[in-house]
Design an enzyme around this catalytic site. Structure first.
Site, PDB file in Angstrom:
ATOM      1  N   CYS A   1      -4.734   1.929  -4.956  1.00  0.00           N
ATOM      2  CA  CYS A   1      -4.561   2.975  -5.975  1.00  0.00           C
ATOM      3  C   CYS A   1      -3.102   3.332  -6.266  1.00  0.00           C
ATOM      4  CB  CYS A   1      -5.361   4.217  -5.587  1.00  0.00           C
ATOM      5  SG  CYS A   1      -5.689   5.307  -7.009  1.00  0.00           S
TER       6      CYS A   1
ATOM      7  N   LYS B   1      -2.809   1.898   2.597  1.00  0.00           N
ATOM      8  CA  LYS B   1      -2.160   2.453   1.409  1.00  0.00           C
ATOM      9  C   LYS B   1      -0.753   2.911   1.776  1.00  0.00           C
ATOM     10  CE  LYS B   1      -3.369   5.737  -2.305  1.00  0.00           C
ATOM     11  NZ  LYS B   1      -4.453   6.659  -2.731  1.00  0.00           N
TER      12      LYS B   1
ATOM     13  N   GLU C   1     -11.536   1.987  -3.903  1.00  0.00           N
ATOM     14  CA  GLU C   1     -10.869   2.718  -2.821  1.00  0.00           C
ATOM     15  C   GLU C   1     -11.859   3.614  -2.073  1.00  0.00           C
ATOM     16  OE1 GLU C   1      -7.123   5.884  -2.424  1.00  0.00           O
ATOM     17  OE2 GLU C   1      -7.980   5.428  -4.383  1.00  0.00           O
TER      18      GLU C   1
END
Length: 552
Positions: free
Chosen positions: A151, A115, A41
């Site tokens: 994540c 994300k 990430e």
């Protein structure tokens, strides 16, 4: 399809060198026959980049690096790259920036997935910088449908958190429902004790629940307070572990997903959670090494008191930097025992670190003489005790300034919690190594350091803790016994329990209220402490934001 797992250690803000390392790994992955190489990430910027993300020029540099990756992708026609970097987008109602995974190959951007879930708890503050993805969509690649996530998107499994969920979406479930045949999560998941086992169970549960292979790539390395332990892993569709990257070091592993996407199990790897104390030791060593390296330091200085905290700090620093790069200084005052110097000398000899003795008695008496007329009629108290600690702090900072050594402060979490430390004295320094390590865990670290031979002299471990700032002083003159204190602090700081709830656990009411009052009124000290390395679930600093001028 072969996938290369690039578990690398980026430097925050050093986009050019992060790019160079990525291209080098890309070349190696291509030579190994990988169809895809996956980085962590926000790898290009390093994680966390914090307010650098608010600088337009910084995003410009990131986009230039992404364009370079697009240009270089024609050099590796059979190997694409999946890498974390910010994504500018047209969103007038929001930040206009996303935390994204970029899939690049064949001279173009094939896909970018933002994300979805932006954490704002503990050390995370992603809603400050990013907009959430409105949707997640699998992308066709190499005969598969890649379900790409970032994540936190993998941390909202309703079966894994049956009683408390932070979000009303589950991006992994959405990707699986849309036909993903391989799940990939790029991550920057910070270390804390025992978290690697939780992470293992979480990612494996996704693979088993949806019957889809899962590739998880985590950042490794330390950036400021946060330590990233790596532990990247790949599971097949039955939940068999196919690959596990090592903890606390860089690694490039190529995994063949051919079996993982079929019905027969793949060749299994094994997962064994690292010993709790060993993992904290390794995390702190990495934290010290990266903090100095990424800040431009090569050497450190440590004040050696003859106590266990400074001994453990010195040992960790020597392992992180090399013994020749750590200077230990003993500064006896009129109240220092003979053992405080000799025990420190023996520790330094065992480690092979340079060692100096600089007595401060004359300086201390000069302070007292200068202040005598101004303090006339007042009894000696903590003021005079703190003078000694502040003289030592000044001496150590002088060595830091003169020789370019970073001063490592040695106070532990128990002391920092209760304010049993001196501002501008033993709190002086550029990095607080043990600030998230309770005193009882410091003793466990000492035993771990001595597991093969006696490095920390046994007398240091066995002597009663003392600041040696007055005759016969012992820590337990002021503080509860450390096992009791640390248990109360665990309940109050890490678990957030009230005084009443802690008392109901069987702790003495007066002691509990004293500890909590002392923790609360010491917040002003912690605001002025050096950055500390995070190893527990709730560290002082960025992850615990309490008011100073308050009454509660």
């Amino acid at each position: 399809m072969k996938i290369a797992i690039a578990q690398y250690n980026p430097v925050v803000g050093d986009i050019a060198n992060n790019l160079t390392k990525a291209v080098d790994a890309w070349s190696r992955a291509a030579q190994a026959g990988a169809s895809l190489i996956v980085f962590s990430e926000l790898y290009l910027t390093g994680y966390p980049p914090k307010d650098l993300l608010e600088k337009p020029w910084f995003i410009d540099r990131t986009e230039a690096a992404l364009n370079e990756l697009v240009r270089r992708s024609v050099d590796y026609p059979d190997t694409a790259i999946l890498i974390g970097a910010p994504l500018r987008w047209d969103n007038p109602a929001g930040k206009g920036l996303a935390n994204a995974a970029w899939l690049i190959g064949g001279g173009k951007v094939l896909h970018h997935q933002a994300k979805s879930l932006l954490p704002t708890y503990d050390v995370f503050d992603e809603a400050r910088y990013f907009d959430p993805a409105p949707s997640v969509v699998p992308v066709p690649f190499g005969g598969e449908q890649l379900g790409i996530s970032v994540c936190e998107d993998a941390w909202n499994d309703p079966a894994f958190w049956p009683q408390r969920r932070r979000y009303d979406r589950d991006p992994i479930e959405e990707l699986a429902r849309q036909g993903a045949t391989v799940l990939i999560n790029i991550s920057a998941s910070p270390f804390e004790m025992s978290k690697e086992e939780t992470r293992y169970r979480l990612i494996r549960s996704h693979a088993v629940r949806y019957g889809i292979p899962f590739v998880y790539v985590n950042q490794v390395g330390a950036n400021d307070e946060l330590i990233f332990d790596g532990g990247s892993m790949v599971f097949d569709r039955q939940g068999t572990l196919l690959a596990l990257s090592p903890a606390f070091r860089e690694d490039l592993t190529v995994v063949d997903l051919k079996q993982a996407t079929q019905d027969q199990p793949g060749a299994p790897a094994s997962f064994v959670a690292q010993d709790r104390v060993a993992s904290v030791h390794d995390a702190l060593v990495l934290g010290i090494a990266d903090y100095l390296r990424k800040s431009g330091f090569t050497k450190a200085v440590v004040g050696l008191s003859g106590g266990i905290d400074s001994a453990v700090t010195c040992c960790l620093a020597a392992e992180a930097l090399g013994a020749e790069n750590v200077l230990g200084i003993s500064m006896p005052s009129p109240y220092s025992s003979m053992g405080s110097v000799e025990d420190s000398r023996l520790l330094a000899a065992n480690l092979g670190v340079p060692f100096k003795v600089i007595p401060i008695a004359d300086i201390y008496h000069a302070y007292l003489f200068t202040l005598e007329e101004h303090f006339e009629g007042r009894k000696a108290d903590v003021t005079e005790e703190n003078l000694q600690a502040r003289i030592r702090g000044n001496m150590l900072m002088a060595f830091s300034n003169k020789f370019g050594h970073l001063l490592l402060s040695t106070g532990n979490k128990s002391e920092l919690a209760t304010g049993y430390c001196t501002l501008y004295g033993d709190m002086s320094g550029g990095l607080s190594v043990l600030s998230d390590v309770p005193k009882t865990l410091v003793y466990e670290l000492a035993e771990h350091i001595n597991r093969e031979r006696e490095i920390i002299p046994r007398i240091i471990i066995e002597k009663a803790p003392s600041a040696e700032l007055r005759p016969g002083q012992k820590d337990q003159d002021t503080l509860p016994p450390y096992p009791v204190l640390d248990a109360i602090l665990q309940l109050y700081i890490e678990e957030g329990q009230s005084a009443e709830a802690i008392i109901e656990r069987g702790f003495e009411a007066e002691m509990v209220r004293w500890v909590i009052k002392t923790v609360n009124r010491s917040e002003y000290k912690r605001r002025q402490a050096a950055p500390g390395l995070k190893v527990t679930s709730k560290a002082f600093g960025v992850g615990r934001r309490m008011p100073v001028a308050a009454k509660y």
